[in-house]
Design an enzyme around this catalytic site. Sequence first.
Site, PDB file in Angstrom:
ATOM      1  N   HIS A 176      26.594 112.178 108.451  1.00  0.00           N
ATOM      2  CA  HIS A 176      25.194 111.922 108.789  1.00  0.00           C
ATOM      3  C   HIS A 176      24.917 112.181 110.270  1.00  0.00           C
ATOM      4  O   HIS A 176      25.727 111.903 111.137  1.00  0.00           O
ATOM      5  CB  HIS A 176      24.772 110.507 108.396  1.00  0.00           C
ATOM      6  CG  HIS A 176      25.572 109.396 109.012  1.00  0.00           C
ATOM      7  ND1 HIS A 176      25.559 108.126 108.514  1.00  0.00           N
ATOM      8  CD2 HIS A 176      26.400 109.346 110.070  1.00  0.00           C
ATOM      9  CE1 HIS A 176      26.325 107.343 109.226  1.00  0.00           C
ATOM     10  NE2 HIS A 176      26.852 108.070 110.197  1.00  0.00           N
ATOM     11  N   ASN A 177      23.747 112.760 110.510  1.00  0.00           N
ATOM     12  CA  ASN A 177      23.226 113.038 111.846  1.00  0.00           C
ATOM     13  C   ASN A 177      23.975 114.125 112.616  1.00  0.00           C
ATOM     14  O   ASN A 177      23.726 114.337 113.796  1.00  0.00           O
ATOM     15  CB  ASN A 177      23.159 111.766 112.701  1.00  0.00           C
ATOM     16  CG  ASN A 177      22.082 110.810 112.229  1.00  0.00           C
ATOM     17  OD1 ASN A 177      22.359 109.861 111.507  1.00  0.00           O
ATOM     18  ND2 ASN A 177      20.846 111.074 112.612  1.00  0.00           N
TER      19      ASN A 177
END
Length: 226
Positions: free
Chosen positions: A210-211
């Site tokens: 994520h991210n």
Amino acid sequence: LVFMDHKKYIEKLIKHPPSAVVTTAELAAALPAGAVNAVLVTKNVSLAHAWLRQKYADRNFRDESEWGKIHPSAVVHPSAKLDPSVHVGPGAVIGKDVVIGKDSVIMPNAVVEYGAKIGEACVIYPGVYIGYECVIGNRVVIKPGSVIGSEGYGFAQDSGRQHHRIPQTGNVVLEDDVLIGANNCIDRASYGETRVGRGTKMDNLCHIAHNVTIGRDCLLTAGFVV
């Protein structure tokens, strides 16, 4: 038609002449007169190989002879907006408010959740999952079993060392001309977006957390994890 990018192949080519050869000007000059009926000269043999194969020998993903345009077993939400040229295979699920652009192909048993956007000329292979509100650019290829927009790995720990899930409410953005190999996992962001830049190509079994942001025109080999 053969492709010759090194002088070591000249002798073999003379012994077994093809109908035509694609090669460089330097190698073409080294061929005996009349050794090959047709010589096609290029600065980059590998690139010519790619373009010619794509043009004349690639799979036809938009062949309607097998399943037709949209298979009767596909489930398409009434609010979804599919260009009339889109193909949808057996068992595929297209959710609420999904948008799919011109000439894209959704193959059997793929799932596109609500609010996702898929651009033009994309090929989504069988068994692919595209999570809610993810954004897929133009000419993107996602190969079998890949998961785009699964929940990122986020937990908070209390005083008793028990773990509590932090909902991951961002999305994933795949820019134009990205290729995702088989069985890849790209997690949605906690907030904001996980992004894969234009032209990046990923091999099989890669994981993007994520991210994460991947830049443009990267090559990620099998098993890459970040």
